[in-house]
Design a protein around this motif. Structure first.
Motif, mmCIF file in Angstrom:
data_model
loop_
_atom_site.group_PDB
_atom_site.id
_atom_site.type_symbol
_atom_site.label_atom_id
_atom_site.label_comp_id
_atom_site.label_asym_id
_atom_site.label_seq_id
_atom_site.Cartn_x
_atom_site.Cartn_y
_atom_site.Cartn_z
ATOM 1 N N VAL A 69 0.918 -1.089 0.005
ATOM 2 C CA VAL A 69 0.169 -0.014 -0.148
ATOM 3 C C VAL A 69 0.837 1.137 -0.194
ATOM 4 C CG1 VAL A 69 -1.710 1.295 1.296
ATOM 5 C CG2 VAL A 69 -1.842 -1.158 1.074
ATOM 6 N N ASN B 123 -3.115 7.133 -0.113
ATOM 7 C CA ASN B 123 -4.422 7.286 -0.284
ATOM 8 C C ASN B 123 -4.582 8.795 -0.944
ATOM 9 O OD1 ASN B 123 -6.982 7.041 -0.729
ATOM 10 N ND2 ASN B 123 -7.306 5.709 0.768
ATOM 11 N N GLU C 104 -7.372 3.065 -1.755
ATOM 12 C CA GLU C 104 -5.928 3.161 -1.593
ATOM 13 C C GLU C 104 -5.017 2.933 -2.686
ATOM 14 O OE1 GLU C 104 -5.098 1.644 3.204
ATOM 15 O OE2 GLU C 104 -5.593 0.014 1.574
#
Length: 780
Positions: free
Chosen positions: A527, A530, A548
C-alpha cells in the motif's frame, strides 16, 4: 406554462399506465408468477451497437495510445466487489470509427452470438438459477499486457464510474452505485429474471427489486425510465456518459470579474492544501478582484491575463498553472550579462556558466568568480527579492529559480556587478544587458532536452551498470510500458549488477502509471497511500478507505531484484515524486541528489477561464499510508546527498551519476582496505579486486592546487573523494580531457584545510588489477 387539455390527459394516462404496470408486476410476484418484460422495438435483439463518446475533460486523451470500447462485465457491481477482474474472454472489443482525439468520437461494437461473461442470478427468488450476463458498454485505456484489460488497466478491478453506458450516484451513502443509464443483458433462455426497477431502497440487485422475465438473447435495459424499458432493437445506439465530476468546468463565457469570483469560490472549496499552506482565499479575492473588475470594465484582455497570472503566482503550489504573457516575459527577462550563478555550501554565490564574449566576460569575470552584489545590493538580498516566472511548492525550488532570474534584465539595462577578482580583489564593473539566451538556457532544469526523447531511454555503462532515464509519465503510456518491460528483460537476461534511474528531468504525469512502474522492483503488493478529495455532497474532503494506492505486481519474470539508485532533483515533479517515494519503501533504492524533488504532491484539475485560458489547481491531497502529507511542500529528500561545491559545479562530468554508481557499489557490502596516508608528491601502487576498495588519507591546506590521478592498464578505475564524515565530494572514472580509462581530477583548488579520503575501486566493482595513485602539486 399552461398545457392544453389533451396534453394533460396524455400525461395522466402515461402515469396511470406506469402505475398499473408497477402494481401489476408486484402483484404478479406476490402471486408467485414472474411476468415477462414489456419489450419495445422487438427486432430479435442487438447484433451491433453504435454510439458516441463526448468528453470535455482536458486530460482525457493524455498518454492514451490504445483506447478501447468493450463490453464490461458487471458481475463486480452485482456482487459489490470493487476488486472484481472482468475475464478477458468477457471483453468484446469494439471499433473506434472516428478520430479519438477529437470529441465526440464514435464507435461500433459487434456482439458475439453468445458472450463469455460471468453469469449472475439476480431474480431474488432464493432459487438457484443460471442467471444472466450483465454488461455495460465502457471506454478504457489499455496500457499493460495484451489487447485485453488486466488488473492494472482496471486500476485494481471493479466497474466503471465514468465514460460508460451507466450512470453513477454522487450520494455519499450510495458510493459507486449505478442509478441510471443502460445495461446490455444476455439471457441464455427465456426463464431468467431481471429487475424492472430499483425498488424502494433505490438500489439495484437487492431483495426489493421488481422482477421480470427476459427473452432469450440480448436485451438493452434502460434504467432511466420507471419501470425500466427493455429494448430489443437490432442496431441500438448507446452513447457513453461523461459524469459531471469529470466534465470540464467552463467559465470562459463569463465576464473577467465574475469568472474570477467563481474561480475563488471553487478554490476555497476544492483546493487540496488550503489549511496546510495557510491560504486566505477571501484576502486574495480582496487583493485581486479590483484588477479583474478594471479589466472587465475596459475590456482589456492583457490586463486580465496579467491579473490571472499574478493571482496564480500568489499561491505557493508548483501545480498551479496560469497564462504567461510572452511579450512581458521577453521584455523583463530577455536580456543578460552572460552569467549563470549558483550558491555553494559555504554560502558564496559563484559563476557556474560564462558566455564567451559577453559583457561579464569582457569585465574580467571568469568561471568560479564570486559575485558579491548587483546594482550595489548584496547578492543574497538580490536573490531573495527576485521574482520568478513559475510557481513553486518548495523553498529550494524557488531559490534555484530566483538564482536563474537574478541575472536577467530588460535588454539595454545598465547593470553594475561587484565581484572578487583573484588578482585585484573586490571589483565593481559596469555593463549593459544584451540579448543573450545562452546563460539562461544553461540554468534551465531541462538543459539538454530536445523534445525527441523517448519516454524511457537506457544504456549500458562502462561500469557494467545500466543508466536509465524516465522523461515523463504523461507520454504514450503503451510505449512507456513496452520500453520499460524491454529494459526489465534486458536487465534480467544479462544479469546486470545494478540499475541507475535518472529522474532529474521528469515533469510528472500519471501517478498511477508511476506507481505501477515502480512495482517492477517489488514482490509484495504494498500500500502506497491514499488521496483526500473534496466531496461536494459531503461538503468536506473525503478519503475513500477502499481507494488506497497500491502496487499491482507484474509477472515475476519482469521484476528486477538487483540494487538500484535513483537520481533526483528539483525538476522531478508530481508523478515523478510518487515513483521516487515508492522506491524508498523497504529501502529498495538509494536516492541520490543535491536537493529534494520539487514537492508537488497531489492530483490536479484544469478549468477554462475567459480567453480560453486554462487554470490548473490541485484537487487531490496525496497522503502516505499513515495518512500524512509526504510530498507537497517537502519533496523526496536524497538518502545520499551530494553537497553543492565549487568543484562539483565546475566539473565537466556528471557527479550525481558517479555518486549513483558508488551507491550501487556500497549496496554490495564491499570490503575497505586501508592504503594509509598519502601526501602531495607521493605515488603509490595498489590493487583492487571484486568486493574490495582501497582508501588513502590525504591532508591538504587552504590554497593548495593539486592533481589526483589514478592510472591502470588492467582495469577501468573509479576515484571517489570523501570528507571524514563520509560525505562524497567528487567522483569520476574518466580523467577529464584524456581519452583513457584513467580516473582523477586536475587543478583541484583547496578552499580550506581538509582531511580527504581518496577511494579507488574498479568502475564496475567486478574487475581485478593493479593501479597507481599520484597526488601532484599542480602549481609547480
Amino acid at each position: 406554462m399552461k398545457l392544453p387539455k389533451r396534453g394533460v390527459f396524455q400525461i395522466l394516462l402515461m402515469l396511470a399506465l406506469g402505475l398499473i404496470l408497477s402494481v401489476g408486476l408486484v402483484q404478479a410476484q406476490e402471486d408467485g408468477e414472474i411476468p415477462r418484460a414489456e419489450i419495445v422495438n422487438d427486432e430479435g435483439g442487438p447484433v451491433n451497437i453504435t454510439g458516441e463518446v463526448t468528453y470535455t475533460n482536458l486530460f482525457f486523451t493524455l498518454g492514451v495510445a490504445q483506447p478501447v470500447i468493450i463490453t464490461e462485465d458487471q458481475a463486480g457491481f452485482v456482487d459489490r466487489n470493487r476488486y472484481f477482474l472482468m475475464p478477458p474472454e468477457s471483453q468484446t472489443l469494439g471499433q473506434i470509427t472516428s478520430d479519438f482525439y477529437t470529441s465526440p468520437f464514435s464507435y461500433s461494437l459487434s456482439l458475439p452470438q453468445e458472450p463469455q461473461g460471468s453469469y449472475r442470478d439476480v431474480d431474488q427468488d432464493d432459487e438457484e438459477n443460471l442467471g444472466v450476463q450483465v454488461f455495460a458498454i465502457a471506454y478504457w485505456n489499455n496500457t499493460f499486457g495484451d489487447p485485453f484489460l488486466e488488473e492494472r488497466d482496471l486500476y485494481g478491478g471493479g466497474w466503471s464510474t465514468a465514460y460508460a453506458s451507466t450512470r453513477i450516484s454522487t450520494d455519499p451513502d450510495m458510493d459507486r452505485e449505478i442509478i441510471g443509464g443502460k445495461f446490455l443483458v444476455y439471457a441464455p433462455d427465456d426463464q431468467q429474471g431481471f429487475p424492472s426497477g430499483f425498488g424502494e431502497d433505490g438500489l439495484l440487485f437487492t431483495e426489493d427489486d421488481p422482477i421480470v422475465l427476459l427473452p432469450q438473447g440480448y436485451t438493452i435495459v434502460d434504467m432511466d425510465t420507471d419501470p425500466f424499458a427493455f429494448d430489443r432493437s437490432r442496431y441500438p445506439v448507446i452513447d457513453l456518459i461523461e459524469p459531471e465530476r469529470a466534465a470540464l468546468v467552463d467559465l470562459s463565457g463569463l465576464p473577467y470579474d465574475e469568472a474570477f469570483n467563481e474561480l475563488v469560490d471553487i478554490l476555497s472549496r476544492e483546493y487540496a492544501f488550503t489549511e496546510y499552506k495557510g491560504i486566505d482565499w477571501e484576502a486574495l479575492r480582496e487583493e485581486f478582484l479590483p484588477r479583474f473588475e478594471e479589466a472587465a470594465a475596459t475590456n482589456n484582455q492583457r490586463a486580465y491575463r496579467l491579473a490571472l497570472r499574478d493571482f496564480a503566482w500568489s499561491i505557493p503550489d508548483g501545480h498551479i498553472n496560469a497564462p504567461i504573457d510572452i511579450t512581458d516575459f521577453r521584455q523583463a527577462a530577455g536580456g543578460g550579462i552572460g552569467i549563470a550563478i549558483r550558491e555553494v555550501e559555504d554560502g558564496r554565490v559563484i559563476v557556474n556558466y560564462l558566455t564567451e564574449g559577453s559583457p561579464a566576460a569582457e569585465a574580467g569575470i571568469t568561471l568560479g568568480t564570486e559575485i558579491l552584489a548587483i546594482n550595489d545590493t548584496p547578492i543574497q538580498e538580490v536573490i531573495d527579492n527576485t521574482r520568478i516566472w513559475v510557481t513553486a511548492s518548495t523553498d529550494h525550488f524557488r531559490r534555484l529559480q530566483q538564482m536563474r532570474y537574478a541575472s536577467r534584465f530588460p535588454i539595454g539595462t545598465e547593470v553594475s556587478v561587484t565581484f572578487i577578482d583573484g588578482d585585484r580583489g573586490e571589483i565593481t564593473a559596469e555593463m549593459e544587458a544584451v540579448a543573450e539566451p545562452e546563460s539562461f538556457s544553461f540554468s534551465s532544469f531541462n538543459r539538454g532536452r530536445t523534445g525527441f526523447e523517448l519516454p524511457v531511454e537506457y544504456e549500458l555503462l562502462g561500469s557494467g551498470y545500466v543508466h536509465a532515464k524516465i522523461f515523463s509519465f504523461s507520454d504514450n503510456s503503451l510505449l512507456t510500458v513496452q520500453l520499460w518491460e524491454r529494459m526489465m528483460r534486458n536487465l534480467n537476461e544479462s544479469n546486470v549488477a545494478g540499475l541507475i534511474i535518472d529522474m532529474r528531468q521528469n515533469g510528472g504525469g500519471s501517478g498511477f502509471l508511476a506507481d505501477q512502474m515502480a512495482a517492477y522492483f517489488f514482490d509484495e503488493p504494498l500500500v502506497l497511500g491514499n488521496t483526500a478529495r473534496y466531496s461536494e455532497e459531503r461538503g468536506e474532503f473525503y478519503i475513500d478507505p477502499e481507494g488506497e494506492d497500491r502496487f499491482y505486481l507484474p509477472a515475476e519474470e519482469l521484476r528486477y531484484h538487483g540494487p538500484i539508485a535513483i537520481i533526483v532533483g528539483p525538476n522531478c515533479l508530481s508523478a515523478c515524486e510518487f515513483f521516487s517515494y515508492a522506491m524508498t519503501l523497504q529501502d529498495r533504492a538509494a536516492i541520490v541528489g543535491h536537493y529534494p524533488t520539487g514537492g508537488l504532491g497531489g492530483s490536479v484539475k484544469d478549468l477554462l477561464m475567459p480567453g480560453n485560458e486554462r487554470f490548473r489547481y490541485t484537487i487531490g491531497r496525496a497522503l502516505d499510508p499513515a495518512g500524512e502529507i509526504h510530498v507537497e511542500g517537502i519533496g523526496i529528500a536524497p538518502t545520499v546527498r551530494i553537497p553543492v561545491t565549487e568543484e562539483i559545479l565546475l566539473t565537466d562530468g556528471d557527479p550525481l551519476l558517479d555518486a549513483a554508481m558508488l551507491a550501487l557499489r556500497d549496496a554490495a557490502n564491499v570490503e575497505i582496505e586501508d592504503g594509509g596516508d598519502i601526501a602531495i608528491g607521493d605515488t603509490f601502487l595498489g590493487m583492487v579486486e571484486p568486493g574490495v576498495v582501497v582508501q588513502y588519507t590525504l591532508a591538504v591546506s587552504a590554497g593548495d592546487l593539486i592533481n589526483i590521478i589514478v592510472r591502470s592498464e588492467d582495469l577501468n578505475p573509479l576515484l571517489a573523494i570523501y570528507d571524514t564524515n563520509g560525505t562524497l565530494l567528487l567522483a569520476n572514472d574518466d580523467l577529464e580531457g584524456e581519452l583513457t580509462n584513467d580516473a582523477g581530477f586536475k587543478e583541484l583548488s583547496i578552499p580550506r584545510d581538509l582531511i580527504l579520503i581518496l577511494e579507488v575501486t574498479s568502475a564496475n566493482g567486478r574487475e581485478t588489477g593493479t593501479f597507481t595513485i599520484s597526488v601532484e602539486d599542480a602549481a609547480e
